[in-house]
Motif scaffolding. Structure first.
Motif, PDB file in Angstrom:
ATOM      1  N   CYS A 214      26.244  43.135  17.235  1.00 17.83           N
ATOM      2  CA  CYS A 214      27.351  43.128  18.200  1.00 17.83           C
ATOM      3  C   CYS A 214      28.557  43.888  17.682  1.00 17.83           C
ATOM      4  N   GLN A 238      24.683  39.693  37.308  1.00 16.48           N
ATOM      5  CA  GLN A 238      24.214  40.563  36.224  1.00 16.48           C
ATOM      6  C   GLN A 238      22.971  39.971  35.561  1.00 16.48           C
ATOM      7  N   SER A 275      27.145  45.442  36.557  1.00 16.47           N
ATOM      8  CA  SER A 275      26.685  46.819  36.766  1.00 16.47           C
ATOM      9  C   SER A 275      26.373  47.084  38.226  1.00 16.47           C
ATOM     10  N   ASP A 284      31.818  49.275  34.467  1.00 19.37           N
ATOM     11  CA  ASP A 284      31.211  48.558  33.353  1.00 19.37           C
ATOM     12  C   ASP A 284      32.252  48.314  32.266  1.00 19.37           C
ATOM     13  N   SER A 286      32.579  49.516  28.747  1.00 17.19           N
ATOM     14  CA  SER A 286      31.975  50.456  27.816  1.00 17.19           C
ATOM     15  C   SER A 286      32.199  50.011  26.379  1.00 17.19           C
ATOM     16  N   LEU A 287      31.371  50.544  25.488  1.00 15.60           N
ATOM     17  CA  LEU A 287      31.543  50.248  24.065  1.00 15.60           C
ATOM     18  C   LEU A 287      32.895  50.758  23.585  1.00 15.60           C
ATOM     19  N   ALA A 321      30.577  43.424  22.707  1.00 16.68           N
ATOM     20  CA  ALA A 321      29.506  44.174  23.371  1.00 16.68           C
ATOM     21  C   ALA A 321      28.251  44.037  22.514  1.00 16.68           C
ATOM     22  N   GLY A 323      25.598  45.754  22.065  1.00 10.83           N
ATOM     23  CA  GLY A 323      24.836  46.985  22.020  1.00 10.83           C
ATOM     24  C   GLY A 323      24.742  47.745  23.320  1.00 10.83           C
ATOM     25  N   SER A 324      25.344  47.231  24.389  1.00 11.48           N
ATOM     26  CA  SER A 324      25.193  47.868  25.693  1.00 11.48           C
ATOM     27  C   SER A 324      26.329  47.443  26.609  1.00 11.48           C
ATOM     28  N   PRO A 325      26.786  48.348  27.514  1.00 10.25           N
ATOM     29  CA  PRO A 325      27.774  47.934  28.519  1.00 10.25           C
ATOM     30  C   PRO A 325      27.242  46.868  29.474  1.00 10.25           C
ATOM     31  N   ASP A 326      25.916  46.689  29.547  1.00 12.79           N
ATOM     32  CA  ASP A 326      25.344  45.688  30.447  1.00 12.79           C
ATOM     33  C   ASP A 326      25.489  44.268  29.921  1.00 12.79           C
TER      34      ASP A 326
END
Length: 521
Positions: A214, A238, A275, A284, A286-287, A321, A323-326
């Motif tokens: 993370c 989501q 998303s 989203d 974002s990282l 986060a 590892g992903s914006p999701d």
């Protein structure tokens, strides 16, 4: 009445003619779903449809009348209304378009004499590039707006006791966007369950993920941690549609205007990853936003301190986060932290529910406060995205506006040159898109969101906005930015053009008549 039939066209009366099958409209689909999940609401939904169509058509007409659409070659105004001449020779006729009006005053427009009250049908008939997809969005917007109005609740109290109650009073969404209630990918049941205007309690999922994978900034609280893991709050939409996760622990929260941002009981606001495209784009987390959140929070607090107490910025407490914006979330201070005893913090978009903007004197005081803060920060080198959702006003018990609160720093524009002139260091790790010395870009950001957005939406019409600005402007310091605001047209996002230009990235702009000269010819 005679009917002329093309010699090669099959007769409508011919038994060999195949039946015409048209796909169901968004309005019909919503009605069918509503009959299953909330049948008692169906009659009210049907009653609200004409008004919802007019509200969306009014927003669309504003875009057609004032945006640089390439297939409109000329606009001709006369005493009775406005005619748009299209590149293919057709004419589109409607009323005069007040670019600052929020009421649904357009009930129909005429394309070569044929009347259209349904914005989706009008856009389909226009048949310009990308109009088919936009027509679908307009149909969804009108249907969802009717659903929102059908499900609205009475609010007997003028001054709610909880901040989230103000947010849930905003039923119609964006005051100028034709897709004001477009929520593609949301079923009727999901709109009722998650839309703030329906007053639900949303059960957020709590997803534990290994901390080693993370990105965490700020202080992530102990109650959202497990040994070796970080617990990420996840919006149920989501979880179901993107992450495909069910079960696990839940956390009750109240949705705010942004829908994906929710108020926790006795705690912070949580901004979740969602998303889905709402209104214009997918928003989203974002990282880069997570990485910059702590730096931005400190920077926002530092520049707000230069407004002599007129502005507070809600701090981002922590961000994560996985590892992903999701799969990401931010925790933010609630705006109510900046209210003294007896005061209320009200989102600008919710001011219309208080009745206060109807007083010209109040509107003038509010405009002076908002412009004082916005122009002071712009001179310093920070352009706020001060629309009615990000900007909140602190009201004294008698309703007088005394301070502002700003939330969500992700869309600021920051000028290194202006900051340097005032001895303010440019913070590191800011996303590149936020940094610019382009004066036009800086002024567009503030004027388009604050004047063409928050102040116009609060005033509700060109004449009312003009009166508020005439009251406020003489008491403002005469800076180059104020001169630019007074002397030229007003920049605003070209919301219709943007929806009809899906391959063009970023914001597109139009120029609206200067509100201080509105109606003066």
């Amino acid at each position: 009445m005679s009917v002329i039939v093309h010699p090669h066209a099959p007769s409508r009366a011919s038994p060999r003619s195949p039946p015409v099958h048209r796909p169901p409209t968004a309005e019909a689909e919503v009605a069918d779903e509503l009959a299953v999940v909330r049948p008692a609401l169906v009659p009210r939904y049907a009653e609200e449809l004409p008004g919802a169509r007019a509200a969306v058509l009014t927003r669309l007409w504003r875009g057609l009348a004032h945006e640089p659409l390439p297939w409109i070659v000329r606009r001709e105004a006369d005493r009775e209304g406005l005619t748009l001449r299209l590149a293919d020779g057709r004419r589109l006729r409607g009323p005069h378009a007040d670019p600052y009006a929020t009421g649904a005053y357009v009930t129909a427009v005429r394309l070569d004499g044929a009347a259209y009250a349904d914005p989706a049908r009008l856009m389909t008939e226009l048949a310009v590039p990308h109009s088919a997809a936009f027509a679908t969005e307009l149909g969804l917007s009108a249907a969802s707006l009717a659903l929102s109005r059908a499900g609205r609740r009475d609010h007997p109290a003028r001054w709610p006791t909880e901040g989230w109650q103000w947010e849930q009073r905003v039923v119609d969404g964006h005051p100028f966007h034709p897709g004001c209630r477009c929520r593609p990918g949301f079923s009727v049941a999901e709109q009722l369950a998650y839309g703030p205007e329906h007053g639900p309690v949303v059960e957020l999922g709590l997803v534990p993920v290994p901390e080693a994978g993370c990105l965490v900034t700020g202080v992530w609280p102990t109650w959202l941690r497990e040994p070796g893991r970080v617990v990420v709050p996840v919006h149920p939409w989501q979880a179901a549609h993107v992450l495909e996760r069910t079960g696990g622990r839940r956390l009750a929260a109240r949705p705010l205007m942004a829908l994906r941002t929710l108020a926790l009981p006795e705690g912070p606001h949580v901004k979740t990853a969602l998303s889905a495209r709402l209104t214009s784009s997918v928003r989203d987390i974002s990282l880069g936003s997570v990485a910059a959140s702590a730096v931005l929070s400190d920077f926002g607090e530092a520049v707000a301190a230069r407004t002599d107490g007129l502005l507070h910025v809600t701090r981002t407490l922590g961000a994560v986060a996985a590892g992903s914006p999701d799969l990401a979330a931010l925790l933010r201070e609630p705006p109510e932290e900046y209210a003294a005893a007896g005061e209320r913090v009200v989102p600008v978009a919710a001011l219309a529910t208080t009745g206060l903007p109807r007083s010209p004197a109040w509107a003038g005081r509010f405009a002076r406060l908002a412009l004082t803060v916005g122009l002071r920060l712009l001179e310093l080198g920070v352009a706020l995205e001060a629309h009615g959702q990000n900007l909140l006003v602190v009201l004294e018990p008698d309703g007088d506006p005394v301070r502002l609160v700003y939330r969500d720093l992700a869309d600021l524009r920051v000028s290194p040159a202006r900051l340097a002139r005032h001895g303010v260091p440019l913070p590191g790790r800011l996303p590149a898109r936020m940094v610019t010395d382009d004066e036009r870009a800086l002024r567009r950001k503030l004027f388009g969101s604050l004047v063409a957005g928050a102040l116009a939406g609060t005033a509700g019409s060109g004449p009312a906005l003009r009166a508020a600005l005439e009251s406020a402007v003489p008491r403002l310091p005469r800076t180059p930015d104020l001169t630019a605001l007074l002397d030229g047209p007003l920049p605003a996002k070209a919301l219709t053009l943007m929806r009809l230009s899906p391959r063009t990235a970023g914001d597109q702009w139009t120029q609206l008549p200067n509100p201080l000269r509105y109606g003066s010819g």
